[in-house]
Design a protein around this motif. Structure first.
Motif, PDB file in Angstrom:
ATOM      1  N   UNK A   9       0.612  -1.253   0.094  1.00 19.54           N
ATOM      2  CA  UNK A   9       0.050  -0.141   0.050  1.00 19.54           C
ATOM      3  C   UNK A   9       0.741   1.339   0.104  1.00 19.54           C
ATOM      4  N   UNK A  10       1.816   1.374   0.734  1.00 23.47           N
ATOM      5  CA  UNK A  10       2.766   2.677   0.727  1.00 23.47           C
ATOM      6  C   UNK A  10       3.228   3.251  -0.513  1.00 23.47           C
ATOM      7  N   UNK A  11       2.533   3.549  -1.455  1.00 21.93           N
ATOM      8  CA  UNK A  11       3.242   3.574  -3.057  1.00 21.93           C
ATOM      9  C   UNK A  11       4.303   4.743  -2.527  1.00 21.93           C
ATOM     10  N   UNK A  12       5.444   4.696  -3.422  1.00 23.32           N
ATOM     11  CA  UNK A  12       6.166   5.496  -3.500  1.00 23.32           C
ATOM     12  C   UNK A  12       7.014   5.629  -5.016  1.00 23.32           C
ATOM     13  N   UNK A  13       8.045   6.445  -5.082  1.00 21.39           N
ATOM     14  CA  UNK A  13       8.410   6.751  -6.559  1.00 21.39           C
ATOM     15  C   UNK A  13       9.079   5.500  -7.291  1.00 21.39           C
ATOM     16  N   UNK A  14       9.945   4.707  -6.150  1.00 19.54           N
ATOM     17  CA  UNK A  14      10.561   3.622  -6.618  1.00 19.54           C
ATOM     18  C   UNK A  14      11.786   4.108  -7.037  1.00 19.54           C
ATOM     19  N   UNK A  15      12.398   5.128  -6.755  1.00 19.94           N
ATOM     20  CA  UNK A  15      13.788   5.327  -7.298  1.00 19.94           C
ATOM     21  C   UNK A  15      14.667   6.278  -6.279  1.00 19.94           C
ATOM     22  N   UNK A  16      14.024   7.035  -5.355  1.00 17.26           N
ATOM     23  CA  UNK A  16      14.513   7.796  -4.318  1.00 17.26           C
ATOM     24  C   UNK A  16      15.535   7.123  -3.382  1.00 17.26           C
ATOM     25  N   UNK A  17      16.228   7.681  -2.587  1.00 13.54           N
ATOM     26  CA  UNK A  17      17.184   7.140  -1.653  1.00 13.54           C
ATOM     27  C   UNK A  17      16.431   5.907  -0.710  1.00 13.54           C
ATOM     28  N   UNK A  18      15.197   6.406  -0.222  1.00 15.21           N
ATOM     29  CA  UNK A  18      14.347   5.249   0.392  1.00 15.21           C
ATOM     30  C   UNK A  18      13.566   4.375  -0.218  1.00 15.21           C
ATOM     31  N   UNK A  19      13.048   4.540  -1.553  1.00 18.51           N
ATOM     32  CA  UNK A  19      12.493   3.540  -2.245  1.00 18.51           C
ATOM     33  C   UNK A  19      13.550   2.476  -2.791  1.00 18.51           C
ATOM     34  N   UNK A  20      14.745   3.384  -2.895  1.00 16.92           N
ATOM     35  CA  UNK A  20      15.593   2.166  -3.887  1.00 16.92           C
ATOM     36  C   UNK A  20      15.902   1.037  -2.519  1.00 16.92           C
ATOM     37  N   UNK A  21      15.639   1.306  -1.402  1.00 19.07           N
ATOM     38  CA  UNK A  21      15.794   0.288  -0.365  1.00 19.07           C
ATOM     39  C   UNK A  21      14.738  -0.618  -0.010  1.00 19.07           C
ATOM     40  N   UNK A  22      13.634  -0.142  -0.621  1.00 16.42           N
ATOM     41  CA  UNK A  22      12.367  -0.750  -0.686  1.00 16.42           C
ATOM     42  C   UNK A  22      11.606  -0.207   0.601  1.00 16.42           C
ATOM     43  N   UNK A  23      12.192   0.871   1.102  1.00 11.69           N
ATOM     44  CA  UNK A  23      11.243   1.589   2.210  1.00 11.69           C
ATOM     45  C   UNK A  23      10.208   2.673   1.414  1.00 11.69           C
ATOM     46  N   UNK A  24       9.542   2.109   0.645  1.00  4.91           N
ATOM     47  CA  UNK A  24       8.539   3.006  -0.062  1.00  4.91           C
ATOM     48  C   UNK A  24       7.572   3.873   1.004  1.00  4.91           C
ATOM     49  N   UNK A  25       7.568   3.149   2.155  1.00  4.45           N
ATOM     50  CA  UNK A  25       6.671   3.886   3.240  1.00  4.45           C
ATOM     51  C   UNK A  25       7.344   5.340   3.518  1.00  4.45           C
ATOM     52  N   UNK A  26       8.560   5.461   3.212  1.00  4.41           N
ATOM     53  CA  UNK A  26       9.256   6.687   3.446  1.00  4.41           C
ATOM     54  C   UNK A  26       9.628   7.562   2.203  1.00  4.41           C
ATOM     55  N   UNK A  27       9.163   7.260   1.215  1.00  3.73           N
ATOM     56  CA  UNK A  27       9.628   7.818  -0.039  1.00  3.73           C
ATOM     57  C   UNK A  27       9.641   9.357   0.165  1.00  3.73           C
TER      58      UNK A  27
END
Ligand code: FEH
Ligand code: ZN
Ligand code: ZN
Length: 344
Positions: free
Chosen positions: A88-106
């Motif tokens: 559910x916590x959709x993120x951009x997929x490429x920022x520093x957090x999303x790149x670690x899978x932490x899309x909840x903190x995109x």
């Protein structure tokens, strides 16, 4: 198609007919099998217009499972008919957090206008839903959809909170779960599966405390002004190493601060609006207070694996789409035991 929408500030959610969604490039269309009903929605629907981070009307439901109905251009990795859970916590997929899978903190979701389903994007309490990327789908792997859907939030969120405190959850220590509803009753099971701690559950009704014991709490204590003293007595005066507050209201947050041990963790998950001042003498020495949000993509896979291993059984109350408004009314009245799940 039918969808449950929050249509105006302060209005009760209602079942309406909306256009069938079509997947755009990179998107996936799901036929929804089940959708969970979260108490956070109750909090969100109590917010004034200026506090709402998304326009209305909104199709509710940030816990969703379904089967792939159609793939947008360019989507690979899934096929029509696949049974999947929605991260559910959709993120951009490429920022520093999303790149670690932490899309909840995109770090870029806000600027890019990316919002979770049911919390900005059209949600899962509908016959179909659009998932913005196959990256936000996790195969169900044989799990029962009705059992799995609450795990996308009511499982993932407590799992993330417990993992944060694992180093303190040593055998023989004490973890307190405040609020044994949707998230709390799963948290108790996760604590029993992941640790050898003593689990103390707090809630305000005997029915909720009975559920807490049924799912594995060692102690079940009335969540009132004497709760902190009761926990201190149970722990020989030192307090609880970890306190997970799934209510987050001022009385429970204050109580959490009074029952946590030196060097302990207070994790405020619930959206009750409570706050715990932290400063010298305000909380026990070296106690840490945090308020996490949901969980990572990898952790959703881990939670579903735990469920597949039999470590978690969600107590579910099932409702048809037309009865979805009643599910929210009952949740608001504190009458749901476990998690309400809508079968569109
Ligand atoms: C929902 C809305 C706002 C904040 C947090 C939540 C959680 O229920 C998602 O896990
Ligand atoms: Zn939620
Ligand atoms: Zn991001």
């Amino acid at each position: 198609m039918k969808a449950l929408q929050y249509r105006a500030v302060g209005a009760a959610p209602e079942v309406v007919t909306v256009a069938d969604p079509e997947p755009g490039p990179g998107e996936v269309l799901l036929k929804v099998t089940a959708a969970g009903v979260c108490h956070s929605d109750i909090a969100v629907m109590s917010w004034p217009a200026e506090q709402l981070p998304f326009p209305l009307p909104l199709t509710l439901g940030h816990e969703g499972v379904g089967t792939v109905a159609a793939l947008g251009d360019g989507v690979t990795g899934f096929a029509v008919g696949d049974a999947v859970a929605v991260y559910g916590p959709w993120g951009c997929g490429s920022c520093h957090m999303c790149a670690q899978g932490k899309e909840n903190y995109c770090l870029r979701a806000a600027e890019l206008g990316i919002r979770p389903p049911g919390l900005g994007a059209p949600g899962a309490i509908a016959e179909h839903m659009i998932v913005d990327s196959p990256r936000h789908l996790v195969p169900l792997g044989g799990l029962d959809p009705v059992q799995a859907v609450p795990l996308t939030d009511a499982g993932l969120t407590p799992y993330h909170s417990i993992k944060m405190s694992l180093p303190k959850l040593l055998p023989g220590t004490t973890a307190v779960v405040i609020g044994t509803g949707g998230l709390g009753h799963v948290a108790i099971q996760l604590l029993r599966a992941m640790t050898a701690v003593r689990v103390v559950a707090l809630d305000v009704t005997q029915e909720k405390l009975d559920l807490a014991r049924a799912v594995g709490a060692h102690e079940a204590v009335l969540s009132d002004a004497a709760a902190a003293a009761a926990v201190r007595e149970l722990t020989g005066g030192q307090g609880a190493e970890v306190v997970l507050d799934f209510v987050g209201a001022q009385p429970t947050v204050t109580s959490a601060g009074a029952m946590v041990a030196v060097e302990g963790d207070v994790t405020i998950v619930g959206l009750g609006g409570g706050a715990l001042p932290v400063g010298f003498g305000a909380v026990p020495y070296e106690a840490r207070v945090c308020s996490p949000y949901w969980g990572t993509r990898a952790e959703l896979v881990e939670v579903l694996d735990l469920a597949r291993a039999g470590a978690v059984e969600v107590h579910v109350e099932k409702y048809g789409m037309d009865d979805a408004p009643e599910a929210y009314e009952r949740l608001h009245a504190g009458k749901i035991n476990g998690r309400a799940v809508i079968l569109p």
